[in-house]
Design a protein around this motif. Sequence first.
Motif, mmCIF file in Angstrom:
data_model
loop_
_atom_site.group_PDB
_atom_site.id
_atom_site.type_symbol
_atom_site.label_atom_id
_atom_site.label_comp_id
_atom_site.label_asym_id
_atom_site.label_seq_id
_atom_site.Cartn_x
_atom_site.Cartn_y
_atom_site.Cartn_z
ATOM 1 N N ASP A 148 47.668 39.463 25.597
ATOM 2 C CA ASP A 148 48.343 38.430 26.382
ATOM 3 C C ASP A 148 47.587 38.088 27.660
ATOM 4 O OD1 ASP A 148 50.279 38.438 24.460
ATOM 5 O OD2 ASP A 148 51.672 39.729 25.570
ATOM 6 N N GLU A 149 46.909 39.093 28.249
ATOM 7 C CA GLU A 149 46.221 38.862 29.514
ATOM 8 C C GLU A 149 44.801 38.341 29.329
ATOM 9 O OE1 GLU A 149 46.306 42.285 31.971
ATOM 10 O OE2 GLU A 149 48.485 42.484 31.957
ATOM 11 N N VAL A 150 44.353 38.241 28.101
ATOM 12 C CA VAL A 150 42.994 37.770 27.846
ATOM 13 C C VAL A 150 42.964 36.253 27.942
ATOM 14 C CG1 VAL A 150 41.141 37.628 26.149
ATOM 15 C CG2 VAL A 150 42.451 39.740 26.391
ATOM 16 N N THR A 151 42.195 35.747 28.893
ATOM 17 C CA THR A 151 42.084 34.304 29.086
ATOM 18 C C THR A 151 40.635 33.864 28.906
ATOM 19 O OG1 THR A 151 41.668 34.469 31.464
ATOM 20 C CG2 THR A 151 43.978 34.391 30.752
ATOM 21 N N THR A 152 40.481 32.588 28.682
ATOM 22 C CA THR A 152 39.136 32.038 28.509
ATOM 23 C C THR A 152 38.304 32.225 29.771
ATOM 24 O OG1 THR A 152 39.976 30.393 26.950
ATOM 25 C CG2 THR A 152 37.830 29.962 27.949
ATOM 26 N N SER A 153 38.926 32.045 30.930
ATOM 27 C CA SER A 153 38.182 32.196 32.184
ATOM 28 C C SER A 153 37.722 33.638 32.391
ATOM 29 C CB SER A 153 39.040 31.739 33.368
ATOM 30 O OG SER A 153 40.232 32.510 33.458
ATOM 31 N N LEU A 155 37.029 35.752 29.934
ATOM 32 C CA LEU A 155 35.927 35.934 28.984
ATOM 33 C C LEU A 155 34.645 35.318 29.522
ATOM 34 C CD1 LEU A 155 37.803 35.185 25.637
ATOM 35 C CD2 LEU A 155 36.758 37.365 26.266
ATOM 36 N N GLU A 156 34.761 34.151 30.123
ATOM 37 C CA GLU A 156 33.578 33.493 30.676
ATOM 38 C C GLU A 156 33.009 34.277 31.855
ATOM 39 O OE1 GLU A 156 35.023 29.624 31.605
ATOM 40 O OE2 GLU A 156 34.812 28.863 29.542
ATOM 41 N N ALA A 157 33.895 34.874 32.658
ATOM 42 C CA ALA A 157 33.430 35.665 33.799
ATOM 43 C C ALA A 157 32.646 36.889 33.339
ATOM 44 C CB ALA A 157 34.624 36.090 34.659
ATOM 45 N N LEU A 158 33.099 37.493 32.252
ATOM 46 C CA LEU A 158 32.419 38.685 31.744
ATOM 47 C C LEU A 158 31.198 38.324 30.907
ATOM 48 C CD1 LEU A 158 32.477 41.758 31.632
ATOM 49 C CD2 LEU A 158 34.016 41.617 29.670
ATOM 50 N N ASP A 159 31.207 37.115 30.370
ATOM 51 C CA ASP A 159 30.108 36.696 29.499
ATOM 52 C C ASP A 159 28.952 36.116 30.311
ATOM 53 O OD1 ASP A 159 28.740 36.315 27.160
ATOM 54 O OD2 ASP A 159 29.712 34.405 26.669
ATOM 55 N N GLN A 160 28.571 36.833 31.349
ATOM 56 C CA GLN A 160 27.420 36.487 32.174
ATOM 57 C C GLN A 160 26.430 37.648 32.104
ATOM 58 O OE1 GLN A 160 27.235 33.437 33.571
ATOM 59 N NE2 GLN A 160 29.277 33.003 32.723
ATOM 60 N N PRO A 161 25.125 37.363 32.162
ATOM 61 C CA PRO A 161 24.142 38.444 32.008
ATOM 62 C C PRO A 161 24.380 39.626 32.946
ATOM 63 C CG PRO A 161 23.060 36.308 31.959
ATOM 64 C CD PRO A 161 24.490 36.040 32.321
ATOM 65 N N GLY A 162 24.611 39.347 34.230
ATOM 66 C CA GLY A 162 24.823 40.436 35.174
ATOM 67 C C GLY A 162 26.095 41.204 34.897
ATOM 68 N N ALA A 163 27.169 40.474 34.570
ATOM 69 C CA ALA A 163 28.450 41.123 34.301
ATOM 70 C C ALA A 163 28.371 41.988 33.049
ATOM 71 C CB ALA A 163 29.541 40.067 34.148
ATOM 72 N N ARG A 164 27.729 41.482 32.031
ATOM 73 C CA ARG A 164 27.591 42.265 30.794
ATOM 74 C C ARG A 164 26.742 43.510 31.031
ATOM 75 N NH1 ARG A 164 27.583 39.971 24.834
ATOM 76 N NH2 ARG A 164 29.353 38.561 24.917
ATOM 77 N N ASP A 205 36.246 42.560 39.682
ATOM 78 C CA ASP A 205 37.318 43.346 40.290
ATOM 79 C C ASP A 205 38.516 42.451 40.600
ATOM 80 O OD1 ASP A 205 38.801 45.280 41.521
ATOM 81 O OD2 ASP A 205 37.436 45.604 43.200
ATOM 82 N N GLN A 206 38.255 41.265 41.099
ATOM 83 C CA GLN A 206 39.334 40.334 41.434
ATOM 84 C C GLN A 206 40.117 39.895 40.201
ATOM 85 O OE1 GLN A 206 37.063 37.305 43.437
ATOM 86 N NE2 GLN A 206 37.003 38.415 45.392
ATOM 87 N N ARG A 207 39.480 39.917 39.064
ATOM 88 C CA ARG A 207 40.146 39.530 37.814
ATOM 89 C C ARG A 207 40.760 40.717 37.082
ATOM 90 N NH1 ARG A 207 39.155 34.554 35.652
ATOM 91 N NH2 ARG A 207 37.763 33.181 36.838
ATOM 92 N N GLY A 208 40.589 41.918 37.613
ATOM 93 C CA GLY A 208 41.150 43.098 36.966
ATOM 94 C C GLY A 208 40.351 43.576 35.775
ATOM 95 N N ILE A 209 39.100 43.116 35.674
ATOM 96 C CA ILE A 209 38.249 43.531 34.555
ATOM 97 C C ILE A 209 37.625 44.890 34.840
ATOM 98 C CG2 ILE A 209 36.182 42.931 33.230
ATOM 99 C CD1 ILE A 209 36.858 39.981 33.793
ATOM 100 N N ILE A 210 37.266 45.099 36.080
ATOM 101 C CA ILE A 210 36.836 46.417 36.525
ATOM 102 C C ILE A 210 37.669 46.781 37.745
ATOM 103 C CG2 ILE A 210 34.471 46.030 35.709
ATOM 104 C CD1 ILE A 210 33.674 45.894 38.687
ATOM 105 N N SER A 211 37.565 48.037 38.150
ATOM 106 C CA SER A 211 38.287 48.500 39.330
ATOM 107 C C SER A 211 37.326 49.277 40.213
ATOM 108 C CB SER A 211 39.461 49.393 38.914
ATOM 109 O OG SER A 211 40.098 49.952 40.049
ATOM 110 N N HIS A 240 32.462 40.803 21.816
ATOM 111 C CA HIS A 240 31.659 41.361 20.726
ATOM 112 C C HIS A 240 32.026 40.724 19.390
ATOM 113 C CE1 HIS A 240 29.242 44.296 18.583
ATOM 114 N NE2 HIS A 240 30.270 44.558 17.801
ATOM 115 N N GLN A 241 33.305 40.390 19.238
ATOM 116 C CA GLN A 241 33.759 39.776 17.993
ATOM 117 C C GLN A 241 33.531 38.266 17.975
ATOM 118 O OE1 GLN A 241 37.848 41.032 17.528
ATOM 119 N NE2 GLN A 241 37.253 43.010 16.657
ATOM 120 N N GLY A 242 33.000 37.757 19.088
ATOM 121 C CA GLY A 242 32.634 36.348 19.111
ATOM 122 C C GLY A 242 33.767 35.399 19.359
ATOM 123 N N ARG A 243 34.787 35.893 20.075
ATOM 124 C CA ARG A 243 35.915 35.002 20.367
ATOM 125 C C ARG A 243 35.467 33.868 21.270
ATOM 126 N NH1 ARG A 243 41.949 36.361 22.807
ATOM 127 N NH2 ARG A 243 42.285 34.321 23.726
#
Length: 243
Positions: A148-153, A155-164, A205-211, A240-243
Motif C-alpha cells: 500500500d505504501e509503495v508509490t511511483t515517486s 520507486l523513482e527516488a530509489l531507482d537512481q544510480p546513487g540510491a541503488r 530517509d525523508q521518504r522512509g526508504i532508509i533510516s 528488481h521485478q521490473g515494476r
Amino acid sequence: MGEIERRAGAGPPDFWKFIPMAVLLGSGRIFLDVEPWVAVPLFILGALAAFLPFPPGNTTRDVDGWKIHTTEGDKRRALVSVAAPATVMAIDILGGDSLLGLPPEWSTMIYGVAFGSAVTYGFSRQAMLPHRRKRELIQQIVENASLDEVTTSDLEALDQPGARTLARGLLAHGAIDGTRVMARQLARVLDWSVEQVHATARPLDQRGIISRSAIMSGGDPAKVYVELTEKGVVLLRELHQGR
C-alpha cells in the motif's frame, strides 16, 4: 559477488577453509588415545585454524543491531549446530574403547574423523548463520509487507544510480530493519565520502526508504547509523521485478 559485497565481507566463508580445523581436531582426538602429548598442540592448532575462514581484512566494522528478528529458519536450526558434535562426544564417552566390536585402533580412527567433522560442521554452520538469516529476513519482510505504501515517486527516488548503490551497500552489510551500519563504513565500502553518503541518504530517509540515527554519533556525521527499512526492502523487490 560484486566489488561492494567483497569489500563489505558480505559473502559466507569458503567451506574449504574449515578443512584444516577438521583435520587438526580429528588428528588431535586420534592421538589422544595414542600419544596424548601430541594431541594437545594439535587441539591448539585446530582452535587457531578456526580463525582461517575470517581474515582480519574482511571483518565487518561499525555494524550494530538494535532489534531481534526471529525467522522460520531460526526455529529449525535451534539445535542442529550442536546436535552433531554433542552426539559424537556422547558416543565417544559412552562407547568405550571399542566401537561396534571393531579393533581399538579402528575405533580410535573413526572417533577422530567423526569428532573433527562434527565439531567443524557445527562451527561452520554457526559461521554462515548471519548470511542465511539475512536472506531469510529479506524474504520474511517481502512476504509480510504491504504494498500500500509503495508509490511511483518512491520507486523513482530509489531507482537512481546513487540510491541503488547505497541500498546495495546496506544490503551487503545486512543493515536491514534493526541492523544498521555507520556512515563511515558505507563510505569505505562504496569508496564515497561521508558527505556523499548523507547526501544520497537524505532524500531516501525523508521518504522512509532508509533510516538514519544520530543518537550515538556525538555530532560526528561519520558515526551516524544507517539502515534499510522494510519499505526500502519492498521497493527494491519491486524494482528488481521490473515494476
